[in-house]
Design a protein around this motif. Structure first.
Motif, short mmCIF file in Angstrom:
data_model
loop_
_atom_site.label_atom_id
_atom_site.label_comp_id
_atom_site.label_asym_id
_atom_site.label_seq_id
_atom_site.Cartn_x
_atom_site.Cartn_y
_atom_site.Cartn_z
N GLY A 70 42.52 -1.23 73.71
CA GLY A 70 43.30 -1.81 74.79
C GLY A 70 42.77 -3.17 75.21
O GLY A 70 43.54 -4.10 75.51
N LEU A 71 41.44 -3.32 75.22
CA LEU A 71 40.82 -4.58 75.60
C LEU A 71 41.25 -5.71 74.69
O LEU A 71 41.50 -6.83 75.13
N ASP A 77 42.98 -18.39 81.74
CA ASP A 77 43.71 -17.61 82.75
C ASP A 77 42.89 -16.42 83.24
O ASP A 77 43.06 -15.99 84.39
N MET A 78 42.02 -15.90 82.40
CA MET A 78 41.16 -14.81 82.84
C MET A 78 40.17 -15.31 83.89
O MET A 78 39.92 -14.64 84.89
N ASN A 128 44.56 -5.40 82.35
CA ASN A 128 44.11 -4.21 81.64
C ASN A 128 42.60 -4.21 81.41
O ASN A 128 42.00 -3.16 81.19
N PHE A 129 41.96 -5.42 81.46
CA PHE A 129 40.51 -5.46 81.32
C PHE A 129 39.84 -4.55 82.34
O PHE A 129 38.82 -3.92 82.06
N PHE A 130 40.43 -4.50 83.54
CA PHE A 130 39.79 -3.75 84.63
C PHE A 130 40.15 -2.27 84.59
O PHE A 130 39.73 -1.50 85.45
#
Length: 508
Positions: free
Chosen positions: A62-63, A308-309, A456-458
């Motif tokens: 997912g990452l 953007d991250m 989704n990183f979090f």
């Protein structure tokens, strides 16, 4: 002539139903994975403390996949639309993986199939989150994400209980020789594959997407309505800022290398390498992005994602803490519920015994209950949020979920575990809707997919942490008793609830 930008039109109940229906299939895949993969791993010879590292494939996938799919889906426009090509491709790949997974002859093949299956599910799922932001006006987004929660809950109720239903309703064998996946599990995965492709195809065929020009006009109109238009302002990418990313990346890389060496030197658990090598890898990627940016390649995809991250909207940063603690709890539950229930309630860890498989089937029923509760509760989220606030609803839901996980320890009767799952189900319904409804209003439409992918990183980072440390913690501090991992999850979910106080819902 009126040149005022037009807002997104409101959609009918059935239009929202059709655009969300694909999540029914997606959740068939996720629910079968969550409720049965630990069972498959144990059947193929994995020990309890090896399970977290085997699960590492899911969050890692997912990452990597979600930001990439988000970035490209923002820039895609075909005859099939913007997001729908990704829905369809992911569904086809995931359905194939669902058929292969329960036929894995050895453990390493099952672990590899989990990787492939999770990547495919993520390809379908990520654009669905951005789809709500694309298609619905601000005042309908809570309803849209709640509808997704309903389908997630409904799909998971059926999918989680499928092995139990196969055995108790249709007489399919629930046990098999050592090292063989029981027929009840195999047939459940086959039915899940059919449900996945069918549901996603329904959404693809029954929903029409807006053109890029229409979306641009909608965003212009929405900026006029927001109290703080700067909340949707994008930070421009400037070549001169590349050096900051190079410095940051170098720091991460060196830290990761040092920590990896210390892990080797002190012979720490192999799971720790995931975190240390991952930190070094992030550093390398950030440094490369910085060098590209410094060289003037400001439109490069890697540069855009990294920029953007780092420059996330304020609301997104605030929600990150809530997501982190929420998903740590969920991952602990998904990894350890089977081991906790079979050992703590049923008193066995023998995967070949009828008692163990009865307990494992009951876990499927438990997961079906919390998803069923989520499906029912989903319809009440939007009205309750309108009466109070989205922040209050989410905080209350997370507290109930945390108490539900902690309560597992205190039961001896398997039937009482249903009470625990009611609390978890309320939290699950809110986790699938409220953070996204709050987030969507703080994002620019042109980068909805990318930011949803970065968000989704979090979800992934706490899962990586759980997979890295929970095996060690359970073995070293909990005496191998998995039920304590559920208590730890309950505590972190309550921390997530308290963190909602610091979130600014700019769009409510």
């Amino acid at each position: 002539m009126d040149n005022t930008p037009k807002s997104r039109p409101k959609l009918s109940f059935w239009q929202i139903w059709n655009m969300s229906f694909g999540f029914l299939g997606i959740q068939f895949g996720f629910a079968l994975q969550n409720a049965n993969v630990s069972r498959i791993f144990e059947t193929l010879g994995a020990s309890v403390d090896d399970i977290p590292i085997l699960w590492i494939a899911a969050p890692l996938t997912g990452l990597i996949v979600q930001p990439i799919i988000g970035y490209f889906s923002d820039r895609t426009w075909t005859r099939l639309g913007r997001r729908r090509p990704y829905f369809l491709f992911g569904a086809i790949a995931a359905s194939i993986a669902l058929v292969i997974m329960p036929n894995s002859p050895v453990l390493w093949i099952a672990a590899g199939m989990l990787w492939i299956m999770d990547a495919s599910i993520n390809i379908s799922m990520e654009p669905f989150r951005a789809f709500v932001g694309d298609m619905l006006p601000s005042e309908q987004r809570t309803k849209g994400f709640a509808m997704q929660s309903f389908f997630i809950g409904t799909g998971a109720v059926i999918a989680s209980a499928l092995p139990w239903m196969m055995t108790n309703w249709f007489g399919v064998a629930n046990t098999a020789p050592e090292g063989i996946i029981p027929p009840s599990v195999r047939w459940s995965f086959y039915l899940g594959a059919i449900a996945f492709i069918t549901a996603v195809t329904w959404t693809v065929m029954r929903t029409k997407e807006y053109s890029p020009e229409e979306l641009e006009e909608f965003e212009a109109a929405e900026k006029d309505k927001i109290e703080d238009p700067d909340a949707l302002r994008e930070v421009p990418i400037e070549a001169g800022d590349g050096q900051k990313k190079i410095t940051l990346g170098f720091g991460f890389m060196v830290s990761g290398v040092i920590l990896t060496y210390l892990t080797y030197l002190y012979a720490l658990d192999k799971e720790v390498y995931v975190a240390t090598i991952g930190l070094a890898a992030v550093g390398i990627i950030a440094a490369i992005a910085g060098m590209l940016q410094k060289g003037g390649n400001t439109n490069n995809g890697l540069v855009v994602v990294m920029h953007d991250m780092i420059n996330m909207p304020k609301t997104m940063k605030q929600l990150a803490l809530v997501q982190f603690f929420s998903w740590f709890a969920l991952f602990a539950m998904w990894i350890y519920t089977t081991s906790a229930v079979t050992a703590h309630i049923y008193g066995t860890s023998d995967t070949t015994s009828a008692l163990y498989n009865t307990g494992a089937d009951w876990v499927g029923v438990m997961f079906g209950v919390y998803n069923g509760v989520a499906a029912i509760v989903a319809f009440g989220l939007a009205p309750l949020a309108k009466l109070t606030s989205r922040k209050f609803v989410h905080s209350l839901s997370l507290i109930l979920g945390g108490l539900g996980l902690i309560s597992v320890y205190f039961w001896s009767d398997p039937n009482m575990l249903i009470i625990s799952m009611i609390g978890v189900g309320i939290a699950w319904a809110s986790i699938l809707a409220m953070p996204y409804a709050i987030l969507a209003g703080s994002l620019p439409a042109s980068k909805m997919g990318l930011y949803m992918g970065i968000f989704n990183f979090f979800i992934v980072l706490p899962q990586l942490l759980a997979a890295t440390i929970l095996g060690y913690v359970t073995r070293s501090f909990f005496g191998g008793e998995a039920v304590y991992a559920l208590i730890l999850g309950g505590i972190t979910m309550i921390i997530a609830a308290l963190s909602m106080k610091f979130v600014d819902d700019v769009d409510e």
